[in-house]
Design a protein around this motif. Structure first.
Motif: not given
Length: 302
Positions: A242-246, A258-266, A270-279
């Motif tokens: 389960k790979i989290l975006a960060s 500002e350069n599109g992180f949340f666009t990439a997360c969406n 949509d591809r059902q590849q996002l297990a979650g997000i961490f900061i």
């Protein structure tokens, strides 16, 4: 009349067939948000951070390090607390978990630096390190009523095989003893770091619940297409994980909001590849009003 009876029988048989064929479960929505907290001693508290009730939220105390607090030197698995214990105390853990049933609290091991130098993974032996680590971490985890551990060693004076055996046996024992319910790792794209974590993954990946991959360690100015490529590479490296975006709170590394992180997360969602997000990290987010935390949690909850 005969034709009607046959049609009715066929309809009944068709319904039975559809009933007996197992249907594929709907994909689980990504609803995990994680945040490191306490490393920078900026008086941040759990209660400062926004918590969306419709997702699972993990706070990760940073860090427990197997060094002495007085003069940083390796202690072979004897972990001590190196986070802001004044603001992030056992009573604060109990309070935030009591107020929010969707909150869990974990403990990160290692980190980048301690006492002005690198925090090295440097065991005297596998057996002694594991015994000391199990004992010292069990004590801290029970004192704070924690739920899991995160592995964030970034500097090594031991080969990948030793690292894998030590960490793998530690996770195995803590889970078997019921001390923790989940474990994560926090690698990034550095040759030495990846050698150690991929060796661990190969041997003990089935025990690792989340991969907090540090995508913000890529070059500042990363584009959306580059990020998507990096994500696919790491999903392949940590196959089945389960790979989290960060992102970083200050947005100075990798793909920034500002350069599109949340666009990439969406797109990943949509591809059902996002297990979650961490900061990384709540300490730095406090001055900015936790805007990325709010945005991340809204995306995950939608």
């Amino acid at each position: 009349m005969k034709h009607t009876t046959i049609s009715l029988i066929l309809l009944i048989l068709q319904a039975l067939v559809l009933y007996l064929i197992p249907t594929e479960a709907a994909p689980t929505k990504p609803r995990l948000f994680r945040e490191y907290i306490g490393a920078n001693f900026k008086n941040v508290k759990f209660s400062d951070v926004p918590i969306n009730p419709n997702i699972e939220v993990h706070f990760i105390l940073s860090f427990a390090i197997d060094y002495t607090a007085s003069s940083p030197s390796p202690t072979n698995g004897k972990f001590n607390k190196f986070w802001d214990t004044d603001n992030l105390s056992p009573s604060e853990v109990s309070s935030i978990k009591g107020k929010h049933s969707n909150v869990k609290v974990a403990l990160s091991l290692g980190g980048d630096t301690v006492g002005g130098g690198f925090a090295y993974f440097k065991p005297s032996s596998v057996d002694s390190w594991v015994a000391n680590a199990v004992s010292s971490l069990t004590r801290i985890i029970k004192e704070y009523n924690l739920d899991g551990i995160d592995i964030d060693y970034e500097h090594f004076k031991a080969n990948p095989s030793i690292f894998s055996k030590c960490i793998g046996r530690l996770i195995t024992t803590l889970k078997k003893n019921g001390v923790i319910s989940f474990a994560s790792i926090a690698p990034y794209d550095d040759a030495e770091v990846q050698r150690h974590y991929l060796t661990l993954w190969k041997c003990y990946g089935h025990l690792i619940d989340y991969v907090n991959f540090q995508f913000y360690a890529y070059d500042q100015g990363t584009t959306i297409s580059q990020f998507m490529s990096y994500f696919e590479t790491q999903a392949s490296n940590y196959n089945g994980g389960k790979i989290l975006a960060s992102i970083l709170s200050d947005g100075i590394g990798g793909l920034s909001p500002e350069n599109g992180f949340f666009t990439a997360c969406n797109r990943l969602k949509d591809r059902q590849q996002l297990a979650g997000i961490f900061i990384w990290c709540a300490d730095n987010s406090k001055a900015r009003g936790f805007r990325y935390e709010k945005q991340s949690q809204e995306l995950l909850a939608s």
